[in-house]
Design a protein around this motif. Structure first.
Motif, PDB file in Angstrom:
ATOM      1  N   HIS A  93       3.567  -7.754 -12.174  1.00 39.56           N
ATOM      2  CA  HIS A  93       4.218  -8.475 -11.079  1.00 39.56           C
ATOM      3  C   HIS A  93       4.795  -7.516 -10.048  1.00 39.56           C
ATOM      4  O   HIS A  93       4.590  -7.671  -8.834  1.00 39.56           O
ATOM      5  CB  HIS A  93       5.314  -9.358 -11.679  1.00 39.56           C
ATOM      6  CG  HIS A  93       6.101 -10.141 -10.678  1.00 39.56           C
ATOM      7  ND1 HIS A  93       5.541 -11.103  -9.865  1.00 39.56           N
ATOM      8  CD2 HIS A  93       7.432 -10.119 -10.371  1.00 39.56           C
ATOM      9  CE1 HIS A  93       6.476 -11.634  -9.098  1.00 39.56           C
ATOM     10  NE2 HIS A  93       7.628 -11.049  -9.382  1.00 39.56           N
ATOM     11  N   TYR A  94       5.485  -6.480 -10.513  1.00 38.04           N
ATOM     12  CA  TYR A  94       6.115  -5.541  -9.587  1.00 38.04           C
ATOM     13  C   TYR A  94       5.082  -4.638  -8.909  1.00 38.04           C
ATOM     14  O   TYR A  94       5.336  -4.141  -7.810  1.00 38.04           O
ATOM     15  CB  TYR A  94       7.191  -4.726 -10.303  1.00 38.04           C
ATOM     16  CG  TYR A  94       8.431  -5.539 -10.617  1.00 38.04           C
ATOM     17  CD1 TYR A  94       8.894  -6.509  -9.725  1.00 38.04           C
ATOM     18  CD2 TYR A  94       9.152  -5.351 -11.799  1.00 38.04           C
ATOM     19  CE1 TYR A  94      10.023  -7.256  -9.999  1.00 38.04           C
ATOM     20  CE2 TYR A  94      10.286  -6.098 -12.073  1.00 38.04           C
ATOM     21  CZ  TYR A  94      10.714  -7.057 -11.177  1.00 38.04           C
ATOM     22  OH  TYR A  94      11.830  -7.803 -11.447  1.00 38.04           O
ATOM     23  N   ARG A  95       3.952  -4.413  -9.527  1.00 35.66           N
ATOM     24  CA  ARG A  95       2.882  -3.689  -8.831  1.00 35.66           C
ATOM     25  C   ARG A  95       2.292  -4.545  -7.720  1.00 35.66           C
ATOM     26  O   ARG A  95       2.007  -4.056  -6.620  1.00 35.66           O
ATOM     27  CB  ARG A  95       1.799  -3.265  -9.827  1.00 35.66           C
ATOM     28  CG  ARG A  95       2.242  -2.154 -10.762  1.00 35.66           C
ATOM     29  CD  ARG A  95       1.132  -1.676 -11.690  1.00 35.66           C
ATOM     30  NE  ARG A  95       1.687  -0.740 -12.671  1.00 35.66           N
ATOM     31  CZ  ARG A  95       2.098  -1.099 -13.887  1.00 35.66           C
ATOM     32  NH1 ARG A  95       1.997  -2.359 -14.280  1.00 35.66           N
ATOM     33  NH2 ARG A  95       2.607  -0.193 -14.701  1.00 35.66           N
ATOM     34  N   GLN A  96       2.103  -5.820  -7.991  1.00 37.73           N
ATOM     35  CA  GLN A  96       1.581  -6.729  -6.966  1.00 37.73           C
ATOM     36  C   GLN A  96       2.530  -6.814  -5.775  1.00 37.73           C
ATOM     37  O   GLN A  96       2.084  -6.952  -4.630  1.00 37.73           O
ATOM     38  CB  GLN A  96       1.362  -8.122  -7.563  1.00 37.73           C
ATOM     39  CG  GLN A  96       0.221  -8.200  -8.570  1.00 37.73           C
ATOM     40  CD  GLN A  96       0.156  -9.544  -9.273  1.00 37.73           C
ATOM     41  OE1 GLN A  96       0.986 -10.423  -9.041  1.00 37.73           O
ATOM     42  NE2 GLN A  96      -0.816  -9.711 -10.157  1.00 37.73           N
ATOM     43  N   LEU A  97       3.829  -6.705  -6.033  1.00 36.60           N
ATOM     44  CA  LEU A  97       4.824  -6.790  -4.958  1.00 36.60           C
ATOM     45  C   LEU A  97       5.054  -5.449  -4.270  1.00 36.60           C
ATOM     46  O   LEU A  97       5.824  -5.374  -3.313  1.00 36.60           O
ATOM     47  CB  LEU A  97       6.151  -7.325  -5.515  1.00 36.60           C
ATOM     48  CG  LEU A  97       6.126  -8.778  -6.004  1.00 36.60           C
ATOM     49  CD1 LEU A  97       7.464  -9.146  -6.647  1.00 36.60           C
ATOM     50  CD2 LEU A  97       5.826  -9.739  -4.857  1.00 36.60           C
ATOM     51  N   GLY A  98       4.413  -4.391  -4.776  1.00 38.07           N
ATOM     52  CA  GLY A  98       4.532  -3.095  -4.133  1.00 38.07           C
ATOM     53  C   GLY A  98       5.717  -2.269  -4.577  1.00 38.07           C
ATOM     54  O   GLY A  98       5.951  -1.171  -4.043  1.00 38.07           O
ATOM     55  N   LEU A  99       6.492  -2.759  -5.539  1.00 40.31           N
ATOM     56  CA  LEU A  99       7.639  -1.985  -6.025  1.00 40.31           C
ATOM     57  C   LEU A  99       7.161  -0.784  -6.834  1.00 40.31           C
ATOM     58  O   LEU A  99       7.729   0.309  -6.741  1.00 40.31           O
ATOM     59  CB  LEU A  99       8.547  -2.866  -6.885  1.00 40.31           C
ATOM     60  CG  LEU A  99       9.822  -2.179  -7.393  1.00 40.31           C
ATOM     61  CD1 LEU A  99      10.857  -2.108  -6.280  1.00 40.31           C
ATOM     62  CD2 LEU A  99      10.404  -2.934  -8.599  1.00 40.31           C
ATOM     63  N   LEU A 100       6.130  -0.989  -7.640  1.00 41.34           N
ATOM     64  CA  LEU A 100       5.583   0.049  -8.504  1.00 41.34           C
ATOM     65  C   LEU A 100       4.159   0.380  -8.077  1.00 41.34           C
ATOM     66  O   LEU A 100       3.466  -0.461  -7.504  1.00 41.34           O
ATOM     67  CB  LEU A 100       5.582  -0.409  -9.967  1.00 41.34           C
ATOM     68  CG  LEU A 100       6.925  -0.830 -10.573  1.00 41.34           C
ATOM     69  CD1 LEU A 100       6.713  -1.379 -11.970  1.00 41.34           C
ATOM     70  CD2 LEU A 100       7.904   0.348 -10.588  1.00 41.34           C
ATOM     71  N   THR A 101       3.734   1.586  -8.396  1.00 38.44           N
ATOM     72  CA  THR A 101       2.354   1.999  -8.136  1.00 38.44           C
ATOM     73  C   THR A 101       1.564   1.939  -9.439  1.00 38.44           C
ATOM     74  O   THR A 101       2.136   1.791 -10.526  1.00 38.44           O
ATOM     75  CB  THR A 101       2.306   3.415  -7.556  1.00 38.44           C
ATOM     76  OG1 THR A 101       2.953   4.306  -8.482  1.00 38.44           O
ATOM     77  CG2 THR A 101       3.015   3.462  -6.223  1.00 38.44           C
ATOM     78  N   ALA A 102       0.259   2.086  -9.342  1.00 40.12           N
ATOM     79  CA  ALA A 102      -0.591   2.050 -10.526  1.00 40.12           C
ATOM     80  C   ALA A 102      -0.339   3.278 -11.397  1.00 40.12           C
ATOM     81  O   ALA A 102       0.110   4.324 -10.920  1.00 40.12           O
ATOM     82  CB  ALA A 102      -2.059   1.994 -10.111  1.00 40.12           C
ATOM     83  N   GLY A 103      -0.643   3.130 -12.692  1.00 41.14           N
ATOM     84  CA  GLY A 103      -0.506   4.254 -13.603  1.00 41.14           C
ATOM     85  C   GLY A 103       0.908   4.440 -14.102  1.00 41.14           C
ATOM     86  O   GLY A 103       1.765   3.566 -13.978  1.00 41.14           O
ATOM     87  N   CYS A 104       1.157   5.604 -14.675  1.00 38.45           N
ATOM     88  CA  CYS A 104       2.470   5.895 -15.239  1.00 38.45           C
ATOM     89  C   CYS A 104       3.497   6.120 -14.135  1.00 38.45           C
ATOM     90  O   CYS A 104       3.178   6.627 -13.059  1.00 38.45           O
ATOM     91  CB  CYS A 104       2.388   7.128 -16.138  1.00 38.45           C
ATOM     92  SG  CYS A 104       1.422   6.848 -17.652  1.00 38.45           S
ATOM     93  N   PRO A 105       4.737   5.741 -14.391  1.00 42.66           N
ATOM     94  CA  PRO A 105       5.753   5.834 -13.342  1.00 42.66           C
ATOM     95  C   PRO A 105       6.233   7.258 -13.118  1.00 42.66           C
ATOM     96  O   PRO A 105       6.233   8.092 -14.025  1.00 42.66           O
ATOM     97  CB  PRO A 105       6.890   4.965 -13.892  1.00 42.66           C
ATOM     98  CG  PRO A 105       6.753   5.079 -15.383  1.00 42.66           C
ATOM     99  CD  PRO A 105       5.273   5.149 -15.641  1.00 42.66           C
ATOM    100  N   GLN A 106       6.654   7.521 -11.883  1.00 41.52           N
ATOM    101  CA  GLN A 106       7.349   8.750 -11.545  1.00 41.52           C
ATOM    102  C   GLN A 106       8.838   8.573 -11.868  1.00 41.52           C
ATOM    103  O   GLN A 106       9.315   7.444 -12.029  1.00 41.52           O
ATOM    104  CB  GLN A 106       7.147   9.070 -10.065  1.00 41.52           C
ATOM    105  CG  GLN A 106       5.695   9.326  -9.685  1.00 41.52           C
ATOM    106  CD  GLN A 106       5.099  10.502 -10.438  1.00 41.52           C
ATOM    107  OE1 GLN A 106       5.680  11.595 -10.452  1.00 41.52           O
ATOM    108  NE2 GLN A 106       3.950  10.281 -11.069  1.00 41.52           N
ATOM    109  N   PRO A 107       9.604   9.671 -11.967  1.00 40.27           N
ATOM    110  CA  PRO A 107      11.024   9.549 -12.309  1.00 40.27           C
ATOM    111  C   PRO A 107      11.796   8.591 -11.404  1.00 40.27           C
ATOM    112  O   PRO A 107      12.743   7.945 -11.850  1.00 40.27           O
ATOM    113  CB  PRO A 107      11.539  10.987 -12.173  1.00 40.27           C
ATOM    114  CG  PRO A 107      10.345  11.831 -12.452  1.00 40.27           C
ATOM    115  CD  PRO A 107       9.180  11.080 -11.869  1.00 40.27           C
ATOM    116  N   GLN A 108      11.396   8.494 -10.134  1.00 42.82           N
ATOM    117  CA  GLN A 108      12.128   7.629  -9.210  1.00 42.82           C
ATOM    118  C   GLN A 108      11.714   6.158  -9.334  1.00 42.82           C
ATOM    119  O   GLN A 108      12.279   5.300  -8.657  1.00 42.82           O
ATOM    120  CB  GLN A 108      11.926   8.092  -7.754  1.00 42.82           C
ATOM    121  CG  GLN A 108      10.516   7.887  -7.211  1.00 42.82           C
ATOM    122  CD  GLN A 108       9.593   9.059  -7.488  1.00 42.82           C
ATOM    123  OE1 GLN A 108       9.902   9.899  -8.332  1.00 42.82           O
ATOM    124  NE2 GLN A 108       8.472   9.121  -6.773  1.00 42.82           N
TER     125      GLN A 108
END
Length: 428
Positions: free
Chosen positions: A91-106
Motif C-alpha cells: 500500500h505504501y509503495r503504491q502511494l509513493g511513501l516507500l520504494t521497491a526493494g529493501c528500505p534505506q535507513p530513512q
C-alpha cells in the motif's frame, strides 16, 4: 417582497457556487503521503501467566494450554501480522511513501516494547512489508521503556488517592453497571463454567480496589475481562472448538456477545483520563512530534524516517486514544475494542499544489474471523477502519484529511506536559 426573493435566490446561487468551487478544488488537489506514525498492538498470544491463574481460580477448572508459552506471540499470530505487514508495504509503495526493494535507513524505523510478543510482532510486520530484508527492531535494554512501560518512571506515576477518586467518579453506580452487563456476564458464565460446579465468582458484587502500588481496578470485572480476552484470542488463534471453551463457543458472534465486558474494563482502567494523562502523554507526544517532524518542530533526538512504527500493547493504545478523544466501533467488535495486530495510524499528507499539509488519523484491524482464518488483506478483504475527524476536515479520495496544525492542537489538548520526559532512540 419580490426584491427579497431575488436577494435570497442570489445568496443561494453564490453559496452554491462557493460550495461547488470548494468541492472542485478538493477534487482537483493532488495529495502526497509524506510521513506515517503507527502504534500497533502485538499479535495473538495465550493468556499471560497471571491472567491464567486468575481465570482458572474463578472458574474452578484448568484452561487450555496452547502450543506457545503463556504471554508469547504464537506462530498463527506471527502469520496474521505478516499478512497485515505485507499489505501495508504494498500500500505504501503504491502511494509513493516507500520504494521497491529493501528500505534505506530513512525509510522505516521500528521500536518495540521489550516483551517477546511485541518484539516478535514488530519482526512479523517488517517481514511482511520488507521480506528478506532483515529490518532491525529496536528496543531498550531491560524491562522498562519510557514510551510503553511508564509506570516505572517517577514523572508518570499516578497519585494513588487521585487515581482512586477518578476511577470512582468514572464508575458512578457500579452496581447499576454490573446489572446492565448481565447479558454478557451470563453468556460468559454459560461458556466457561461447568453445570455441576460452583461459579460463584460471576455473582459477586464488583468493587473498586487499589493495589499496594496504587493501581485501581474493578475487582470482579477485571477477571471477567481477562476471560473474554482469552476467549477472543483463542478464537483468533483458530483453536479447535473443543479446546476454546469446552465446545460452548462455535461462532464469532458469541465472542462479540461477551466483548462488552472488555469495553467496560477499559472504561474503568486505561480509559480514565487522569490515568491516561500520566501514563500515555509521553507516547502521544512522541507520535505527534514524529508526524510533525521536519515541518513544525525540531526533533533531533528522533529518527527521521518516512514510517515510524511503534509496537506495544492494547493498554498503550487505549491511553493514547483516550488523550486524543478518539473512539471507534469496528464491525463485529464493541466500542473501543483493540484486536490483536490492530493499529492507530497518523499519516501526514501534502497538497502538492498549495503546499498545505494535513493529518489523516484512523484505527485499523482485521475481523475476528479474518484473523482466525489467516485471511490475506486485499481489496476483497480490507482492513476494518474508522477515522478521526473534526469540523475543519475534508473528505478526499485518500481519506478524511484534517489541517495539520489544528489537528495536532486538538489531539494534544489533553497532554500532561509535566508527565513528558525525553525519550532516547538508537539512531540509524
Amino acid at each position: 417582497m419580490m426584491a427579497k426573493r431575488h436577494q435570497a435566490a442570489a445568496r443561494l446561487l453564490i453559496a452554491g457556487t462557493l460550495w461547488f468551487s470548494a468541492a472542485q478544488a478538493h477534487a482537483e488537489a493532488t495529495y502526497e503521503l509524506e510521513k506515517v506514525v503507527e502504534l500497533s498492538r502485538h499479535g495473538i498470544r495465550p493468556p499471560t501467566p497471571g491472567n491464567r491463574t486468575d481465570i482458572e481460580a474463578a472458574t474452578n477448572r484448568p484452561w487450555t494450554q496452547w502450543n506457545t508459552a503463556d504471554g508469547e506471540l504464537t506462530g498463527h499470530g506471527y502469520a496474521a501480522v505478516v499478512n497485515k505487514g505485507r499489505w501495508q508495504g504494498e500500500h505504501y509503495r503504491q502511494l509513493g511513501l516507500l520504494t521497491a526493494g529493501c528500505p534505506q535507513p530513512q525509510d522505516v524505523y521500528v521500536r518495540a516494547s521489550p516483551l517477546q510478543r511485541t518484539r516478535a510482532t514488530a519482526a512479523a510486520l517488517v517481514d511482511g512489508a520488507f521480506p528478506g530484508c532483515g529490518v532491525a527492531v529496536h528496543r531498550v535494554e531491560g524491562d522498562h521503556d519510557p514510551l510503553f512501560q511508564t509506570e516505572a518512571f517517577p514523572a508518570t506515576n499516578t497519585d494513588p488517592a487521585t487515581q482512586l477518586a477518578k476511577v470512582k467518579e468514572t464508575a458512578g453506580d457500579l452496581a447499576a453497571r454490573q446489572q446492565a452487563l448481565q447479558p454478557a456476564v451470563q453468556a460468559l458464565k454459560k461458556a466457561v463454567c461447568r453445570d455441576d460446579a460452583s461459579c460463584a465468582f460471576f455473582d459477586k458484587p464488583w468493587q473498586i480496589k487499589q493495589s499496594k502500588s496504587g493501581k485501581a481496578s474493578v475487582d470482579g470485572l477485571s477477571v471477567l475481562a481477562n476471560m473474554v480476552e482469552t476467549l477472543r484470542l483463542g478464537w483468533n488463534e483458530n483453536l479447535p472448538v473443543a479446546q476454546l471453551a469446552w465446545g460452548n463457543i462455535t461462532s464469532s458472534a458469541q465472542i462479540t456477545a461477551v466483548l462488552p465486558l472488555l469495553t467496560a474494563n477499559y472504561d474503568l482502567s486505561n480509559d480514565v483520563l487522569y490515568t491516561a494523562q500520566k501514563r500515555g502523554s509521553i507516547l502521544l507526544n512522541a507520535m505527534l512530534q514524529g508526524v510533525e517532524q521536519g515541518v513544525n518542530k525540531s526533533t533531533d533526538n528522533m529518527p527521521d524516517t518516512r514510517w515510524l512504527l511503534l509496537v506495544a500493547h492494547d493498554t498503550n493504545i487505549a491511553m493514547v486514544r483516550t488523550l486524543m478523544d478518539f473512539s471507534w466501533a469496528l464491525p463485529g467488535y464493541t466500542r473501543g475494542n483493540i484486536p490483536p495486530g490492530s493499529s492507530l495510524v497518523l499519516e501526514r499528507w501534502r497538497d502538492s499544489k498549495t503546499g498545505e499539509r494535513f493529518l489523516h488519523v484512523y484505527f485499523q484491524g482485521q475481523s475476528l474471523d479474518d484473523l482466525r482464518n489467516l485471511q490475506q488483506v486485499d481489496g476483497k478483504h480490507p482492513l476494518l477502519r474508522e477515522e478521526w475527524r473534526q469540523p475543519d476536515c475534508r473528505v478526499t479520495d485518500v481519506g478524511t484529511l484534517c489541517p495539520l496544525r489544528s489537528a495536532v492542537k486538538a489531539l494534544s489538548k489533553n497532554l500532561d506536559r509535566n508527565a513528558i520526559t525525553p525519550v532516547a532512540y538508537a539512531l540509524p
